[in-house]
Design a protein around this motif. Structure first.
Motif, short mmCIF file in Angstrom:
data_model
loop_
_atom_site.label_atom_id
_atom_site.label_comp_id
_atom_site.label_asym_id
_atom_site.label_seq_id
_atom_site.Cartn_x
_atom_site.Cartn_y
_atom_site.Cartn_z
N UNK A 1 0.80 -1.27 -0.05
CA UNK A 1 -0.06 0.02 0.05
C UNK A 1 1.00 1.15 0.03
N UNK A 2 0.56 2.31 -0.76
CA UNK A 2 1.24 3.57 -0.81
C UNK A 2 0.94 4.33 0.45
N UNK A 3 1.95 4.51 1.10
CA UNK A 3 1.75 5.07 2.49
C UNK A 3 2.36 6.43 2.49
N UNK A 4 2.51 7.16 1.09
CA UNK A 4 2.87 8.69 1.06
C UNK A 4 1.85 9.40 1.41
N UNK A 5 2.25 10.49 2.28
CA UNK A 5 1.20 11.49 2.51
C UNK A 5 0.87 12.53 1.46
N UNK A 6 -0.39 12.64 1.39
CA UNK A 6 -0.98 13.47 0.30
C UNK A 6 -1.70 14.57 0.90
N UNK A 7 -1.71 15.74 0.16
CA UNK A 7 -2.61 16.88 0.59
C UNK A 7 -4.07 16.62 0.38
N UNK A 8 -4.76 17.05 1.54
CA UNK A 8 -6.34 16.78 1.64
C UNK A 8 -7.03 18.07 1.98
N UNK A 9 -7.85 18.46 1.54
CA UNK A 9 -8.71 19.62 2.00
C UNK A 9 -9.97 19.03 2.84
N UNK A 10 -10.20 19.41 4.02
CA UNK A 10 -11.10 19.08 4.90
C UNK A 10 -12.26 20.31 5.44
N UNK A 11 -13.50 19.79 5.60
CA UNK A 11 -14.70 20.54 6.18
C UNK A 11 -15.33 19.43 7.16
N UNK A 12 -15.31 20.14 8.24
CA UNK A 12 -15.90 19.15 9.34
C UNK A 12 -17.47 19.28 9.30
N UNK A 13 -17.84 20.47 8.89
CA UNK A 13 -19.35 20.63 8.73
C UNK A 13 -19.96 20.00 7.69
N UNK A 14 -19.41 19.76 6.63
CA UNK A 14 -19.95 18.71 5.56
C UNK A 14 -19.37 17.34 5.65
N UNK A 15 -18.40 17.28 6.41
CA UNK A 15 -17.54 15.81 6.48
C UNK A 15 -16.81 15.70 5.27
N UNK A 16 -16.46 16.19 4.70
CA UNK A 16 -15.70 16.13 3.38
C UNK A 16 -14.15 16.20 3.50
N UNK A 17 -13.59 15.07 3.00
CA UNK A 17 -12.17 14.99 2.71
C UNK A 17 -11.86 15.01 1.34
N UNK A 18 -11.09 15.82 0.72
CA UNK A 18 -11.13 15.82 -0.79
C UNK A 18 -9.38 16.15 -1.26
N UNK A 19 -9.08 15.47 -2.17
CA UNK A 19 -7.71 16.16 -2.53
C UNK A 19 -7.81 17.09 -3.60
N UNK A 20 -9.16 17.51 -3.85
CA UNK A 20 -9.47 18.64 -4.74
C UNK A 20 -10.07 20.06 -3.89
N UNK A 21 -9.50 21.07 -4.08
CA UNK A 21 -10.35 22.17 -3.39
C UNK A 21 -11.74 22.59 -4.36
N UNK A 22 -12.59 22.47 -3.77
CA UNK A 22 -13.92 22.71 -4.46
C UNK A 22 -14.82 23.58 -3.60
N UNK A 23 -15.43 24.68 -3.83
CA UNK A 23 -16.46 25.32 -2.98
C UNK A 23 -15.56 25.63 -1.70
N UNK A 24 -16.32 25.46 -0.61
CA UNK A 24 -16.04 25.53 0.92
C UNK A 24 -15.54 24.37 1.51
N UNK A 25 -14.82 23.55 0.71
CA UNK A 25 -14.16 22.40 1.53
C UNK A 25 -12.73 22.50 2.00
N UNK A 26 -12.28 23.72 2.14
CA UNK A 26 -11.03 23.95 2.66
C UNK A 26 -10.89 24.64 4.08
#
Length: 113
Positions: A1-26
């Motif tokens: 398994x690839x254990x390399x750390x990658x960048x994610x954008x997180x929003x607790x309110x929406x419960x979103x974790x994404x590699x892509x910045x979209x809307x208010x997910x950051x």
């Protein structure tokens, strides 16, 4: 398994974790490997479940917040999410969370799943 750390954008309110910045997910920027991101997603699921229980509990009149297992569970999962985001966060995320009034309570929250 690839254990390399990658960048994610997180929003607790929406419960979103994404590699892509979209809307208010950051609300927060974190760096995690696949296992850490799966663990955070599970924490978000736990928080959502605890939130549902507090909604049901709210329909019971005269039950005080400070004497309520459902609210205690929600508070615990809420803190656990923020603690993990802090641990994985970039410097700006860490600094922001450290200004929150509950940050000094993190030592009471176990890192165990």
């Amino acid at each position: 398994m690839d254990n390399e750390k990658r960048k994610f954008y997180v929003s607790i309110e929406s419960g979103e974790i994404s590699e892509y910045k979209a809307g208010n997910n950051d609300d927060f920027i974190i760096y995690g490997d696949p296992e850490e991101i799966i663990a955070l997603r599970e924490l978000f699921d736990d928080l959502k479940g605890a939130e549902g229980a507090t909604g049901f509990r709210a329909t019971i009149p005269f039950k005080e917040y400070h004497n309520d297992d459902e609210n205690d569970s929600y508070d615990y999962h809420f803190m656990k999410c923020y603690k993990m985001i802090h641990n994985l966060g970039d410097e700006a995320t860490k600094q922001h969370i450290e200004t929150m009034p509950f940050y000094n309570q993190f030592d009471k929250i176990s890192d165990e799943q």
